[in-house]
Structure formats: structure tokens, C-alpha cells
Design a protein around this motif. Sequence first.
Motif, PDB file in Angstrom:
ATOM      1  N   GLU A   1     -14.606   8.266  -5.451  1.00 39.50           N
ATOM      2  CA  GLU A   1     -13.278   7.624  -5.446  1.00 39.50           C
ATOM      3  C   GLU A   1     -12.317   8.381  -4.536  1.00 39.50           C
ATOM      4  O   GLU A   1     -11.557   7.774  -3.761  1.00 39.50           O
ATOM      5  N   SER A   2     -12.336   9.701  -4.618  1.00 37.76           N
ATOM      6  CA  SER A   2     -11.436  10.500  -3.799  1.00 37.76           C
ATOM      7  C   SER A   2     -11.732  10.331  -2.309  1.00 37.76           C
ATOM      8  O   SER A   2     -10.813  10.147  -1.495  1.00 37.76           O
ATOM      9  N   GLU A   3     -13.013  10.373  -1.945  1.00 38.88           N
ATOM     10  CA  GLU A   3     -13.377  10.244  -0.534  1.00 38.88           C
ATOM     11  C   GLU A   3     -13.087   8.840  -0.020  1.00 38.88           C
ATOM     12  O   GLU A   3     -12.664   8.648   1.122  1.00 38.88           O
ATOM     13  N   SER A   4     -13.300   7.848  -0.887  1.00 40.47           N
ATOM     14  CA  SER A   4     -12.984   6.470  -0.502  1.00 40.47           C
ATOM     15  C   SER A   4     -11.493   6.324  -0.233  1.00 40.47           C
ATOM     16  O   SER A   4     -11.078   5.679   0.739  1.00 40.47           O
ATOM     17  N   ALA A   5     -10.670   6.943  -1.111  1.00 35.75           N
ATOM     18  CA  ALA A   5      -9.216   6.876  -0.913  1.00 35.75           C
ATOM     19  C   ALA A   5      -8.813   7.562   0.389  1.00 35.75           C
ATOM     20  O   ALA A   5      -7.946   7.076   1.130  1.00 35.75           O
ATOM     21  N   ARG A   6      -9.454   8.705   0.684  1.00 32.23           N
ATOM     22  CA  ARG A   6      -9.112   9.445   1.908  1.00 32.23           C
ATOM     23  C   ARG A   6      -9.445   8.642   3.152  1.00 32.23           C
ATOM     24  O   ARG A   6      -8.683   8.629   4.130  1.00 32.23           O
ATOM     25  N   LEU A   7     -10.579   7.953   3.120  1.00 37.88           N
ATOM     26  CA  LEU A   7     -11.034   7.244   4.318  1.00 37.88           C
ATOM     27  C   LEU A   7     -10.486   5.825   4.438  1.00 37.88           C
ATOM     28  O   LEU A   7     -10.259   5.345   5.553  1.00 37.88           O
ATOM     29  N   LEU A   8     -10.259   5.163   3.307  1.00 37.30           N
ATOM     30  CA  LEU A   8     -10.001   3.725   3.363  1.00 37.30           C
ATOM     31  C   LEU A   8      -8.629   3.302   2.860  1.00 37.30           C
ATOM     32  O   LEU A   8      -8.217   2.169   3.130  1.00 37.30           O
ATOM     33  N   GLU A   9      -7.930   4.174   2.109  1.00 40.82           N
ATOM     34  CA  GLU A   9      -6.663   3.759   1.532  1.00 40.82           C
ATOM     35  C   GLU A   9      -5.667   3.416   2.630  1.00 40.82           C
ATOM     36  O   GLU A   9      -5.471   4.168   3.583  1.00 40.82           O
ATOM     37  N   GLY A  10      -5.021   2.273   2.507  1.00 42.72           N
ATOM     38  CA  GLY A  10      -4.038   1.845   3.502  1.00 42.72           C
ATOM     39  C   GLY A  10      -4.612   0.967   4.584  1.00 42.72           C
ATOM     40  O   GLY A  10      -3.858   0.315   5.315  1.00 42.72           O
ATOM     41  N   ARG A  11      -5.938   0.938   4.686  1.00 44.09           N
ATOM     42  CA  ARG A  11      -6.532   0.063   5.691  1.00 44.09           C
ATOM     43  C   ARG A  11      -6.578  -1.371   5.168  1.00 44.09           C
ATOM     44  O   ARG A  11      -6.781  -1.594   3.978  1.00 44.09           O
ATOM     45  N   PRO A  12      -6.420  -2.348   6.057  1.00 45.65           N
ATOM     46  CA  PRO A  12      -6.505  -3.743   5.597  1.00 45.65           C
ATOM     47  C   PRO A  12      -7.929  -4.069   5.152  1.00 45.65           C
ATOM     48  O   PRO A  12      -8.905  -3.538   5.686  1.00 45.65           O
ATOM     49  N   ALA A  13      -8.004  -4.914   4.173  1.00 41.70           N
ATOM     50  CA  ALA A  13      -9.317  -5.327   3.685  1.00 41.70           C
ATOM     51  C   ALA A  13     -10.026  -6.164   4.738  1.00 41.70           C
ATOM     52  O   ALA A  13      -9.379  -6.940   5.464  1.00 41.70           O
TER      53      ALA A  13
END
Length: 226
Positions: free
Chosen positions: A201-213
Motif C-alpha cells: 500500500e505504501s509503495e503504491s501510494a508513493r508511485l501512483l497517488e495523484g496520477r489519473p486513473a
Amino acid sequence: MRISQLSVASGVPIPTIKYYLREGLLPQGEQTGATRAEYGQAHLRRLRLIRALLEVGRLPVASIAKIVAAVEDESTPVHRMLGTAHYALASPAASDPGDQEQRAARERVDRLIDDLGWRITPDAPTRDELAQVLVRLAQLGRPAGEDDLRHYADVIMRLVAEREIGKVPMDGPRETAVESLVIGTVLYGKVFDVLRRLAHESESARLLEGRPAPPVRRTSRPERAG
């Protein structure tokens, strides 16, 4: 302590304790009267072990009975006793000799174990368990490569040698050794799994949070004839 006190201390209801006594999972207490028995710390530890196996390990009572029998059989060597506990903890894997994928995966597992120099009995259920996982990964388009398996194996062996088996008191009471093994295999196994999901979850947030789906792909429906 009386059975009512044992129930309070362990959190296990009295009817359940009586069931464990009938099934031989829990040794009988010391009889102090016609309808009264006294129980000690050994009973409390055994109840806690049973609860860990049931609630965290999700083991059936029959598998727990095998572990208890190995603990109480003084003629069973410690290594074999621990092996009994390990194999009871293994998830049953359906093994079809005619299934080519399963057979090929099992051969991969056997080669991997040999190459790693691990001393695993030929009929260990964990061999088929790992083979089944490899089959499912391949079917989902995420096959495990040799480098992946070796990397996981190296990390896990260091963890087991330094943090788990290395802490099992081999020279102490037999039940203490099995209890320690269960803590390492079941409870710390759960810790490992949960920490891994937290890391995902943490790594996903670091890499993907804020990016458009990514856009949803819609399959076109065939036009109706006529």
C-alpha cells in the motif's frame, strides 16, 4: 486452578475446555475429588497454543491432534516432532499425477530445493503446495522466474535461520519447542504477510497517488444481424 479459573485465564469457554479434554488435546487435570480437578500453567499454555492453531493457523482439530500426539510421544525425535507440526500447518494441495502442469511445476520445485541444498523429505506436502502456487501464477500470466524464486528463498532462509528456528529452544521442554515453532511459523508468518501488504500500500501510494486513473477499456459489442 479450577476449570472455571482456567476458562477465565485462557478466554476459552468451559464447554470448549471439556471438549478438548475429551479429544485428548488437553491433558487431564489432577483429580482432587470425585468431580473436581486442578489445572496448572501447562494447561494454560496448551490452551493458548490450541487457540493460536485454530484462530490464526485455521487448522482443523484433527491436525492439532497430530501435533499434540507428537509432542506427548517422548520416543519421537525433536526434529520429527517439529516436522509433524510443520506438515500439519501446510495447506492441502490437490495433486493429480496426470496433470502435466502440476507435474512440471513439482519437478521445478524439486530442482530448486536440490539446487538450494535444502534438506526436505521427498514426500513433504510443502513441495506440492509450492508447485500448485507456481501453476496458478503461470495460469494468471505472472509466472515466477528462477531469479524470483531464488531471491525469495534467500531472504526467507535468512529470516528463518536468524529470527525463527534460531530462537527455538531445542534443549527445553518439547511443548515449548513446538510452541515456539508455531509462533514463528503461524503468528510471525501472519506478521510477515500483513507487513508485506502494508508495504504494498505504501509503495503504491508513493508511485501512483495523484496520477489519473487509466481509461476503462470497453469491449465493442457485435452488431446484430438484420
